[in-house]
Design an enzyme around this catalytic site. Structure first.
Site, PDB file in Angstrom:
ATOM      1  N   HIS A 283       8.806  73.432 -22.867  1.00  0.00           N
ATOM      2  CA  HIS A 283       9.431  74.485 -21.141  1.00  0.00           C
ATOM      3  C   HIS A 283       8.601  75.203 -21.526  1.00  0.00           C
ATOM      4  CE1 HIS A 283      11.499  70.408 -20.667  1.00  0.00           C
ATOM      5  NE2 HIS A 283      10.360  70.538 -20.414  1.00  0.00           N
TER       6      HIS A 283
ATOM      7  N   ARG B  69       5.511  63.960 -24.828  1.00  0.00           N
ATOM      8  CA  ARG B  69       5.781  63.327 -23.749  1.00  0.00           C
ATOM      9  C   ARG B  69       4.173  61.900 -24.298  1.00  0.00           C
ATOM     10  NH1 ARG B  69       4.841  69.461 -22.984  1.00  0.00           N
ATOM     11  NH2 ARG B  69       5.772  69.664 -21.347  1.00  0.00           N
TER      12      ARG B  69
ATOM     13  N   ARG C 154      11.810  61.223 -24.207  1.00  0.00           N
ATOM     14  CA  ARG C 154      11.363  62.154 -24.179  1.00  0.00           C
ATOM     15  C   ARG C 154      13.171  63.223 -23.910  1.00  0.00           C
ATOM     16  NH1 ARG C 154       7.781  66.926 -24.242  1.00  0.00           N
ATOM     17  NH2 ARG C 154       9.154  68.075 -22.550  1.00  0.00           N
TER      18      ARG C 154
ATOM     19  N   HIS D 223       9.061  58.061 -21.315  1.00  0.00           N
ATOM     20  CA  HIS D 223       9.515  59.241 -21.212  1.00  0.00           C
ATOM     21  C   HIS D 223      10.704  59.959 -20.972  1.00  0.00           C
ATOM     22  CE1 HIS D 223       7.964  63.870 -20.365  1.00  0.00           C
ATOM     23  NE2 HIS D 223       8.909  63.722 -19.211  1.00  0.00           N
TER      24      HIS D 223
ATOM     25  N   TYR E 227      14.159  82.376 -20.305  1.00  0.00           N
ATOM     26  CA  TYR E 227      13.284  82.555 -22.067  1.00  0.00           C
ATOM     27  C   TYR E 227      13.351  82.783 -23.225  1.00  0.00           C
ATOM     28  CZ  TYR E 227       9.552  80.631 -25.062  1.00  0.00           C
ATOM     29  OH  TYR E 227       8.856  79.113 -26.417  1.00  0.00           O
TER      30      TYR E 227
ATOM     31  N   LYS F  44       1.022  70.576 -21.903  1.00  0.00           N
ATOM     32  CA  LYS F  44       0.885  71.036 -20.804  1.00  0.00           C
ATOM     33  C   LYS F  44       0.020  72.495 -21.090  1.00  0.00           C
ATOM     34  CE  LYS F  44       3.521  68.537 -18.152  1.00  0.00           C
ATOM     35  NZ  LYS F  44       4.514  68.691 -16.583  1.00  0.00           N
TER      36      LYS F  44
END
Length: 301
Positions: A271, A152, A248, A245, A280, A176
């Site tokens: 993520h 990012r 990315r 972006h 995940y 994040k």
């Protein structure tokens, strides 16, 4: 409601986003602006956040949707998201017991495919950057790294010098939610980093010191805005219209096209929410590096 009280509640709300949700500065700025707009509306219409009702909130949304330039669906969806967060904060602070946003329509945004470009277009943009100057060499290094690692723009701007491990060719970025992740750096980006760190960066800084990897002409950390402007300039030269972006998104797409498994790519991107993909699963660090070396176009011999 006084202007002082309105400003105070907005400031406290945005501060709570940092403390409780570890929201980024950019997120807090967006939420703060939208909350301030809402408070201003309440003041002008003699309303109060402690007593406003759902029908009155709907009136605000109608006004917000048609104030000035008509809002896009995605923007109005963001407005509702901010309102939900704001009234959740009021409940947590026991300023009010109920949540008037519960009866608002669910703000489901239509899914949009991320914008990507092919590998040749990426190389076309990188190729127009004049690396004979220190600024040009810095910029080439920045965009090689963003594409190589799927960063990012904020992660790139905030990357610290001591978080690049040249021997292992790995970086540790703060993503994040203040979550750190380690990412392998490809040979091409690593080569640019080596020269930038050993020669270009010291010349740009002179006698000044800066803990961040990428520095500006003012000998300070480069900003996200400057990175955006620099890419826009190179895109105009290359005849390719993209945003930072997009690099990315293209990184992820190219990795998958070249055989990387979805979970590895998600781990590399940082993520945590994978509802649109598979459940995940943690990927072993060594497997991440193997997947990277096998699938990234720049690593193909």
């Amino acid at each position: 409601m006084s202007e002082e009280l309105g400003n105070s509640i907005v400031e406290e709300f945005t501060q709570s986003l940092l403390i409780e949700k570890h929201a980024s500065n950019a997120t807090r700025e967006v939420y703060g602006r939208e909350a301030a707009c809402f408070i201003s509306y309440l003041q002008e219409n003699d309303l109060d956040y402690a007593t406003i009702t759902t029908p009155e909130l709907k009136d605000y949304l109608v006004w917000r949707a048609n104030s000035g330039k008509k809002l896009a669906t995605t923007t109005l969806s963001r407005v509702i998201t901010v309102l939900r967060s704001f009234f959740s904060y009021l409940q947590n602070e026991r300023i009010r017991e109920d949540d008037p946003t519960e009866l608002l329509p669910k703000n489901k945004e239509p899914k949009r495919l991320p914008e990507t470009i092919d590998y040749d277009a990426v190389q076309k943009i990188l190729g127009v950057i004049e690396v004979s100057t220190d600024i040009g060499y810095r910029d080439r290094t920045i965009f090689e790294l963003i594409y190589s690692c799927g960063l990012r723009v904020s992660e790139c701007a905030n990357l610290r010098l001591n978080r690049y491990y040249s021997t292992e060719k790995r970086i540790v970025v703060l993503g994040k939610g203040s979550k750190e992740r380690m990412i392998p750096v490809g040979d091409v980006a690593a080569a640019y980093l080596s020269t930038y760190i050993s020669s270009v960066r010291p010349r740009m800084l002179g006698k000044e010191k800066c803990p961040y990897l990428f520095v500006s002409q003012e000998k300070k950390v480069i900003t996200r805005e400057e990175i955006w402007h620099r890419l826009k300039h190179y895109c105009e030269l290359a005849g390719v219209n993209i945003k930072v972006h997009t690099l990315r998104h293209s990184f992820a797409t190219h990795m998958l096209q070249n055989g990387a498994d979805l979970r590895s790519v998600q781990e590399l991107l940082g993520h945590s929410d994978i509802r649109t993909t598979e459940i995940y699963e943690h990927v072993n660090t060594d497997d991440l590096f193997k997947a990277f070396e096998k699938a990234h176009p720049s690593e193909k011999k």
